[in-house]
Write an enzyme that holds these catalytic residues in place. Structure first.
Site, mmCIF file in Angstrom:
data_model
loop_
_atom_site.group_PDB
_atom_site.id
_atom_site.type_symbol
_atom_site.label_atom_id
_atom_site.label_comp_id
_atom_site.label_asym_id
_atom_site.label_seq_id
_atom_site.Cartn_x
_atom_site.Cartn_y
_atom_site.Cartn_z
ATOM 1 N N PRO A 1 -12.552 -8.666 33.291
ATOM 2 C CA PRO A 1 -12.423 -8.655 31.826
ATOM 3 C C PRO A 1 -11.635 -7.446 31.315
ATOM 4 O O PRO A 1 -11.645 -6.374 31.930
ATOM 5 C CB PRO A 1 -13.879 -8.615 31.356
ATOM 6 N N PHE A 2 -10.943 -7.650 30.200
ATOM 7 C CA PHE A 2 -10.201 -6.601 29.495
ATOM 8 C C PHE A 2 -9.089 -5.987 30.355
ATOM 9 O O PHE A 2 -8.733 -4.833 30.192
ATOM 10 C CB PHE A 2 -11.157 -5.513 28.993
ATOM 11 N N ARG A 3 -8.587 -6.780 31.301
ATOM 12 C CA ARG A 3 -7.491 -6.392 32.181
ATOM 13 C C ARG A 3 -7.836 -5.201 33.075
ATOM 14 O O ARG A 3 -6.942 -4.491 33.570
ATOM 15 C CB ARG A 3 -6.207 -6.120 31.378
ATOM 16 N N LEU A 4 -9.120 -4.978 33.312
ATOM 17 C CA LEU A 4 -9.560 -3.925 34.230
ATOM 18 C C LEU A 4 -9.750 -4.551 35.613
ATOM 19 O O LEU A 4 -10.848 -4.585 36.176
ATOM 20 C CB LEU A 4 -10.844 -3.270 33.718
#
Length: 213
Positions: free
Chosen positions: A188-191
């Protein structure tokens, strides 16, 4: 191996000593979940002018642990653009991406021809019309019309009749044996989880390093 939003999958491939064990599992997962061509991969080569050239091909083999130099196997017309480019510069990069699984594999390394026995065995497993097409298609070269291609298909269909279709001398395969592999899993959230495995040569052990997303 688990696959949840907490990233246990990333922890699993971060701790492995052999990226091929993860890649094999991911391909199995994709085979069950992907609708079309779970073995599709982008293959990048270098043309005579030093420019990169990329296209989609199908992964037709992933070597098991018993193979001394494990790699990714694909097949092509040796007289095609990629066949000529690989003959001139036997190095390449590839990318497997599975959108529904939110995973991808990148690899770079040296490319070597498969054995004649490997090529014969795979060619014999192809659908009959695909084997005819390997004879009829002058891959990557100019084609005057669709009719010209269909005419050649008809000619070779008649030539081979109902008998066996041998492998053309200009058709075979290659094995990309990587010296670098990156495993990527979406978070999630490009992490995202990213782990790169490198080795000095195909016989050396892998060294894994986690990367910032």
């Amino acid at each position: 191996m688990t696959d949840d939003t907490e990233g246990a999958d990333g922890e699993a491939f971060a701790s492995t000593e052999d990226p091929f064990s993860v890649i094999g599992q991911w391909i199995d997962d994709a085979t069950r979940s992907e609708i079309n061509d779970p073995n599709a991969m982008a293959l990048a080569t270098v043309d005579p002018h030093g420019l990169p050239n990329v296209r989609m091909v199908l992964l037709k083999g992933l070597d098991g642990a018993e193979h001394p130099e494990r790699g990714f196997v694909f097949y092509t017309n040796l007289e095609s653009a990629k066949g000529k480019e690989l003959a001139a510069t036997p190095k390449a990069a590839l990318l497997l991406h599975w959108k529904s699984l939110e995973r991808q594999v990148r690899a770079r390394g040296v490319v070597t021809p498969v054995t004649a026995e490997e090529a014969d065995q795979y060619f014999a497993s192809r659908p009959r019309l695909s084997r005819v097409g390997a004879w009829a298609s002058d891959q990557s070269r100019p084609l005057e019309s669709r009719f010209a291609l269909e005419k050649k298909v008809g000619q070779f269909t008649a030539k081979f009749g109902i008998g066996d279709i041998p492998r053309p001398p200009h058709w075979s395969g290659f094995r990309l044996t990587p010296v670098e592999v990156e495993l990527w899993h979406s978070r999630p959230f490009r992490l995202h989880d990213r782990v790169v495995f490198r080795r000095a040569d195909p016989s050396a052990p892998w060294i894994g390093t986690r990367l910032y997303p």
